[in-house]
Design an enzyme around this catalytic site. Structure first.
Site, PDB file in Angstrom:
ATOM      1  N   ASP A 266       0.836  -1.205   0.000  1.00 20.59           N
ATOM      2  CA  ASP A 266       0.000   0.000   0.000  1.00 20.59           C
ATOM      3  C   ASP A 266       0.871   1.256   0.000  1.00 20.59           C
ATOM      4  O   ASP A 266       2.056   1.209   0.353  1.00 20.59           O
ATOM      5  CB  ASP A 266      -0.893  -0.034   1.250  1.00 20.59           C
ATOM      6  CG  ASP A 266      -2.250   0.581   1.011  1.00 20.59           C
ATOM      7  OD1 ASP A 266      -2.404   1.319   0.022  1.00 20.59           O
ATOM      8  OD2 ASP A 266      -3.163   0.325   1.824  1.00 20.59           O
TER       9      ASP A 266
ATOM     10  N   ASP B 256     -10.807   1.994  -3.497  1.00 21.93           N
ATOM     11  CA  ASP B 256     -11.375   1.754  -2.169  1.00 21.93           C
ATOM     12  C   ASP B 256     -12.896   1.773  -2.224  1.00 21.93           C
ATOM     13  O   ASP B 256     -13.562   1.398  -1.267  1.00 21.93           O
ATOM     14  CB  ASP B 256     -10.899   2.828  -1.186  1.00 21.93           C
ATOM     15  CG  ASP B 256      -9.546   2.475  -0.581  1.00 21.93           C
ATOM     16  OD1 ASP B 256      -9.086   1.334  -0.780  1.00 21.93           O
ATOM     17  OD2 ASP B 256      -8.949   3.340   0.077  1.00 21.93           O
TER      18      ASP B 256
END
Ligand code: DGJ
Length: 734
Positions: free
Chosen positions: A483, A553
């Site tokens: 990430d 997301d």
């Protein structure tokens, strides 16, 4: 090879290089003063006979190089790689700064070289071939006689896929320092003003929306200045004819294999030439080239097709799968994962994870991914990035123990990292505050309450490699989610001299690539998933190392439709992480049927991201069936050919995946809102064998391919918002 590169000396000028792929031609001509001219790129032509010889024309205000007639000006010439400050007032491809402060760049063609291979690029991701017979590379050498800068223009021809890749290498062969102020990867001058420009723009939770606009006189373009390709603009553009649609029409695609600051521009000049340029963003960039040193630009993957946007996407999908993705997962079906982020966020312990794993196994899930929150004192976003040791309050028996338990349950185990970052509230920051990018006498901005590590420094690269490899060596980890959740500000590095500070953004990316190259080649069996607040660094550069990317997301099925649509313009389904989450959706607060959530996620790499223990029996049964169905069809989705159907109705979304043999296909259909007095609906399919007899496997109904493509399949009228359906057809004869 001879088929791919033809070289003619002709009577008008010096040399013509005619590059061919199966369906395209690209023609370069060395013009009278050894300028490298661009003559043609488009549908394949048998021969080029200098049909554009009347390109020279006297234009009032355009300057003429010394010794040339008034009809010869760089201002109006179509060029391969335009110089700066010699009378071409359009966007230059490169610009230099010499020790005396002058900024004119001017090179002349000197020679060519043909390489029967696709060379890799030093320190950068780039496309590659396994079979050298399918590729040829032309290198044009050009030199600036004043400062002795050698410029090598690379063109690699992927014959069967109609792709030409381009990049540029600069070598300082002089005795003085030269600074590169601009070093783009490619330029293309198209002598036709009638095009639309397509770009993919967005933001967090809403990435890669397709925008189409007419090219008008002046400059239009996209860029990133965030040291990350970003969710705001994707490093990809297409130029298409106004009449081009999904199925028909001309389309040029340009994809940059790079993950940092980029620029992609088109400039329609006053004489109706469109200049296309792409590469590292010159904004806040410069590169010191000492004598003997070289600089390599990233690569651009170009294609031309007259089969519409769909045809262009399929070229990119094939090319990425075959010539960019690497390692053991290149040809392997991707596992169905369950991610703990939306299941628990930071609030979990070992028992929760184990229970989730048992339930997941029961449903048919194959990989359990432990997301953020397993390390340091991390119970929210305010601390612990950099403290990559196990949080014993949550996992008292350690990670090895947990990983083993998950493996014993029969699942693979995956782990989340955000290695490029550090929290101010962390042991790492206390120990190495100087590792952070920032200027000592200025405040440092926080993003998601964290700082960015200076990846240009070798000790930071070592630390990240050691941290991640320590876990890969000490526990059975099959997957890593990598990430990166903020953009870079206050750019300054302690290790760079004052005159090299503008190299930092690019050096950051080179540092990242060097870490990833080491990690991914040393652990080729590990599946890496690229994430950056969702799809904030979803680009061709990252795909070279990490075979899949978290798309967004935003896990809302309806919100995902435009995101997945835009993403699919260039990136294949196998790279697109897509998860079923809970309803009420956490990002937009929408309630959609579980079936629709799965149907939308099945258009990519299916996963789940919710606490499956909280589901009722009916929902569990549904998920079991979804997973069974996806397993039976994922080869088709991940390795098949995508046809986007009915793209001009914004209330509907329909995709078709078909195998190369056209023996089976899948259609997914989503209707967003129910319409009062809805018209009779049918969808015309694409890409089928018109003569094959196909059976709808759900009810045994049979149709010839030509009927399905021309008459279409009818859509049941259902009075329901967010309705979806999947059909599976198999060829049963001809
Ligand atoms: C951003 C990612 O996109 C999410 O999926 C999740 O991993 C969070 N970071 C965790 O902090």
């Amino acid at each position: 090879m001879s088929q791919m590169i033809k070289i003619n000396d002709n009577k008008w000028d010096k040399k013509i290089f005619h590059l061919s792929t199966e369906n395209t031609s690209y023609v370069i001509e060395i013009l009278k003063d050894s300028t490298i001219g661009h003559m043609y790129y488009g549908a394949r032509i048998k021969e080029y006979h200098n049909s554009k010889k009347y390109i020279y024309m006297d234009r009032g205000f355009s300057p003429n190089p010394k010794g040339q007639d008034s009809d010869y000006s760089y201002d109006t010439l179509p060029q391969e790689y335009p110089t700066n400050g010699n009378g071409d007032f359009r966007i230059p491809a490169y610009q230099t700064l010499e020790e005396d402060g002058s900024r004119v760049s001017n090179f002349k063609y000197i020679k060519y070289e043909i390489i029967n291979d696709k060379p890799s690029l030093e320190g950068l991701p780039s496309s590659y071939v396994k079979n050298k017979d399918t590729v040829a590379t032309l290198v044009l050498y050009a030199k600036d006689k004043v400062n002795n800068l050698l410029v090598k223009l690379y063109y690699s021809i992927f014959y069967h896929l109609d792709v030409i890749t381009r990049s540029v290498e600069f070598i300082n062969e002089g005795s003085k320092e030269i600074k590169l102020l601009r070093a783009l990867s490619m330029n293309l001058d198209i002598r036709d003003p009638n095009f639309d420009l397509i770009t993919l723009y967005g933001r967090h939770n809403n990435e890669r929306n397709l925008v189409r606009r007419q090219v008008v006189p002046g400059i239009q373009g996209i860029d990133s200045t965030r040291t990350s390709s970003s969710s705001h603009q994707n490093p990809f553009i297409a130029l298409v004819k106004p009449e081009t649609n999904e199925q028909y029409g001309e389309a040029y695609g340009f994809g940059l294999v790079y993950s940092g600051n980029f620029l992609a521009q088109v400039q329609l000049d006053s004489y109706e030439t469109i200049r296309v340029s792409m590469g590292i963003n010159p904004y806040d960039f410069s590169w010191k080239l000492s004598p003997g040193n070289s600089f390599q630009t990233p690569e651009v993957i170009m294609t031309y097709t007259n089969s519409g946007l769909g045809g262009m996407s399929r070229i990119y999908h094939d090319f990425i799968r075959e010539h960019l993705l690497r390692f053991e997962f290149k040809y392997r079906e991707r596992p169905i994962l369950l991610n703990t982020w939306e299941s628990f966020y930071f609030d979990f312990n070992e028992t929760d994870i184990i229970n989730l794993a048992y339930e997941s196994k029961e449903l048919g899930i194959e990989l359990l991914v432990l997301d953020d929150g397993w390390f340091g004192k991390r119970n929210d976003i305010s601390s612990s990035l950099g403290d990559w040791y196990v949080n014993k309050d949550k996992l008292p028996n350690g990670l090895l123990n947990l990983a083993r338990k998950i493996k014993n349950i029969g699942l693979d185990f995956g782990l989340w990292f955000e290695p490029e970052m550090v929290s101010p509230n962390s042991d790492l920051y206390e120990k190495h505050p100087d590792w952070v990018i920032g200027i000592p006498n200025r405040d440092r901005s926080l993003g998601r309450k964290q700082y960015v590590l200076d990846l240009s420094r070798s000790e930071v690269q070592e630390y990240i490699f050691d941290t991640v490899s320590h876990y890969l060596d000490s526990a059975p980890i099959d997957y890593i989610k990598w990430d990166m959740n903020r953009n870079v500000t206050e750019l300054w590095s302690e290790k760079l001299s004052a005159d090299q500070q503008q190299e930092l953004s690019h050096r950051y990316i080179l540092g990242l690539y060097s870490i990833l190259e080491r990690l991914t080649t040393e652990y080729p069996h590990v599946l890496f998933e690229n994430s950056s607040s969702g799809g904030g660094r979803y680009d061709l550069g990252m795909l070279y190392y990490m075979g899949q990317s978290w798309t967004s997301d935003n896990t809302d099925a309806i919100g995902r439709l435009p995101i997945q649509y835009g993403t699919s313009l260039i990136y294949p389904a196998i790279t697109m992480g897509a998860h079923v989450s809970t309803a009420l959706n956490h990002q937009v607060g929408r309630i959609t049927p579980l079936e629709s959530r799965a149907h939308v996620a099945m258009a990519g790499n299916l996963g789940y991201e919710l606490d499956v223990q909280k589901l009722n029996d009916q929902e569990k049964k549904q998920i079991k069936e979804q997973i069974k169905f996806y397993k039976a069809n994922r080869e088709l989705i991940q390795f098949g050919n995508l046809y986007r159907l009915n793209t001009n109705d914004e209330n509907e979304n329909a995709w078709l995946f078909i195998d190369d043999a056209k023996a089976e296909f899948l259609v997914t259909y989503v209707k967003i809102l129910s319409i009062p007095g809805a018209p009779i609906r049918f969808i015309r399919l694409s890409g089928l064998d018109p003569d094959a007899l196909y059976e709808d496997t759900s009810n045994g109904n049979v149709f010839y391919g030509d009927e399905l493509m021309n008459s279409g399949i009818s859509i049941e009228r259902v009075k329901q918002d967010f309705y979806s359906k999947i059909w599976k057809f198999k060829k049963i004869g001809v």
